[in-house]
Design a protein around this motif. Sequence first.
Motif, mmCIF file in Angstrom:
data_model
loop_
_atom_site.group_PDB
_atom_site.id
_atom_site.type_symbol
_atom_site.label_atom_id
_atom_site.label_comp_id
_atom_site.label_asym_id
_atom_site.label_seq_id
_atom_site.Cartn_x
_atom_site.Cartn_y
_atom_site.Cartn_z
ATOM 1 N N HIS A 79 -2.318 3.675 18.041
ATOM 2 C CA HIS A 79 -0.874 3.529 18.024
ATOM 3 C C HIS A 79 -0.379 2.899 16.725
ATOM 4 C CE1 HIS A 79 -2.657 -0.118 19.600
ATOM 5 N NE2 HIS A 79 -1.554 -0.793 19.348
ATOM 6 N N TYR A 80 -1.308 2.345 15.922
ATOM 7 C CA TYR A 80 -0.941 1.774 14.622
ATOM 8 C C TYR A 80 -1.130 2.774 13.479
ATOM 9 C CZ TYR A 80 -0.833 -2.965 16.630
ATOM 10 O OH TYR A 80 -0.523 -4.087 17.353
ATOM 11 N N PHE A 81 -2.301 3.452 13.483
ATOM 12 C CA PHE A 81 -2.647 4.346 12.379
ATOM 13 C C PHE A 81 -3.280 5.623 12.898
ATOM 14 C CE2 PHE A 81 -2.850 0.151 10.288
ATOM 15 C CZ PHE A 81 -2.075 0.385 9.152
ATOM 16 N N PHE A 82 -3.154 6.673 12.092
ATOM 17 C CA PHE A 82 -3.905 7.902 12.339
ATOM 18 C C PHE A 82 -5.155 7.855 11.474
ATOM 19 C CE2 PHE A 82 -4.926 12.297 11.025
ATOM 20 C CZ PHE A 82 -5.327 12.782 12.267
ATOM 21 N N HIS A 126 2.450 -1.873 5.826
ATOM 22 C CA HIS A 126 1.556 -1.898 6.986
ATOM 23 C C HIS A 126 0.123 -1.888 6.477
ATOM 24 C CE1 HIS A 126 0.551 -0.122 11.233
ATOM 25 N NE2 HIS A 126 0.095 -1.345 11.051
ATOM 26 N N ILE A 127 -0.636 -2.974 6.756
ATOM 27 C CA ILE A 127 -1.982 -3.154 6.212
ATOM 28 C C ILE A 127 -3.010 -3.016 7.332
ATOM 29 C CG2 ILE A 127 -3.519 -4.713 4.963
ATOM 30 C CD1 ILE A 127 -1.019 -6.101 3.872
ATOM 31 N N PRO A 128 -4.003 -2.116 7.184
ATOM 32 C CA PRO A 128 -5.048 -1.969 8.220
ATOM 33 C C PRO A 128 -6.217 -2.925 7.971
ATOM 34 C CG PRO A 128 -5.300 -0.240 6.589
ATOM 35 C CD PRO A 128 -4.110 -1.075 6.146
ATOM 36 N N ALA A 129 -6.802 -3.424 9.035
ATOM 37 C CA ALA A 129 -8.015 -4.245 8.950
ATOM 38 C C ALA A 129 -9.210 -3.349 9.245
ATOM 39 C CB ALA A 129 -7.952 -5.400 9.939
ATOM 40 N N THR A 154 2.165 7.152 12.418
ATOM 41 C CA THR A 154 2.416 7.024 13.855
ATOM 42 C C THR A 154 3.857 6.566 14.054
ATOM 43 O OG1 THR A 154 1.731 4.713 13.871
ATOM 44 C CG2 THR A 154 0.005 6.371 14.215
ATOM 45 N N GLN A 155 4.260 6.410 15.310
ATOM 46 C CA GLN A 155 5.612 5.899 15.586
ATOM 47 C C GLN A 155 5.788 4.505 14.981
ATOM 48 O OE1 GLN A 155 8.230 7.293 17.031
ATOM 49 N NE2 GLN A 155 7.318 9.197 17.755
#
Length: 394
Positions: A212-215, A242-245, A229-230
Amino acid sequence: MNRTTWLQDRRMQKFRDVLSRWERKELSALEAGEVLGMSERQFRRYRARYEEDGLEGLIDQRLGKASAKRVPVDEIDWMLDEYRTHHLGWNVKHFHEHLQARYSFRWGYTWVKTQLHTAGLVERAKRRGPHRRKRLRKPCVGMMLHQDASQFAWLADGPELDLIVTMDDATSEVYSAFLVEEEGTASTFRGCLDVFRTKGLPSSFYTDRGSHYFFTPKAGGKVDKGQLTQVGRALDRLGIEHIPAYSPEARGRSERMFGTLQGRLPKDFVLAGIDEIEAANRFLRDVYLPRHNARFAKPPAIEQSAFVTLADPASLAEILCIEEERIVARDNTVAYDKLRLQLPESRVRAHYVKARVKVHEYPDGMLAVFHGPRLLARYDAAGQALNDELKAAA
């Protein structure tokens, strides 16, 4: 012979050896004192006591006597019984703070931990893993927010639930926390609304790589920031990075925070007699979070805030929601998630057949249909039109 007596004998033997060297003039009084770890004056005192009373004069008079600071046995028994009866499973720090707050308990944390370890009520902590360099905090609030979820049996005898937490990287202050049955897009937007409406917009938003955060095209691989994503679409529209871990260690700050919450929050729910979600969320908001932040939040390195205040916080609701495009059917209805949303008559145009509209689904399940920026109608979660909204839109 116990260890204390053995050490006393060793000290007396060492004193006799040093004294004999002093008598043979191999050492001065100053040097003899240094060898024994005492001052020259103290060495002279010991020598005088030895000459007057022999070895008896060197015996520590405190041996065999109970310390004046020793905790009474009945208080030790009371503390251990309190833990066994009412707080079994609590971590030591939480238990000690509870005793201080409720009973004005005056014994220290280390003493309590030692007693619980000795009684076998609490296991000793395992050795830490290899050293890792700690990532520095952001210097001021609002530069980075962490949002994460933890699945756990938060309520006694209840199913596992997800606790959604949004906190500031600079201070570890928890701005929003609530329980839901399952995390997802709706819970993410709910947490964002809680924070953005009261604090403002942050510079960046740090999360795991949940769907729901990233594709993520390849499992365990890099996220595709071109396919949003939404949640990604909403943050991009607000100008928030928006930063992914990419590992649990990268989310160490939130992981440690969840360890604290899992150790304390379920016990506090039991203590307050809470066993259902709505009551738990009220307790979290009104009671627990102020207490948690007062205990664990750190002051920022720079007092200045990086939050950007919005002129109209209410407008966030139309961005922090699920947004889907639809084509209006010939009967002026819009199909959405097995529902048929009937559009009302409008004085603006005869009908909306084949028009492109957008359906907004809000975190609370409510729905709305927009044609461009114009609101056409609002609906409850079951798809029933809200009459007041229909009149306003007509």
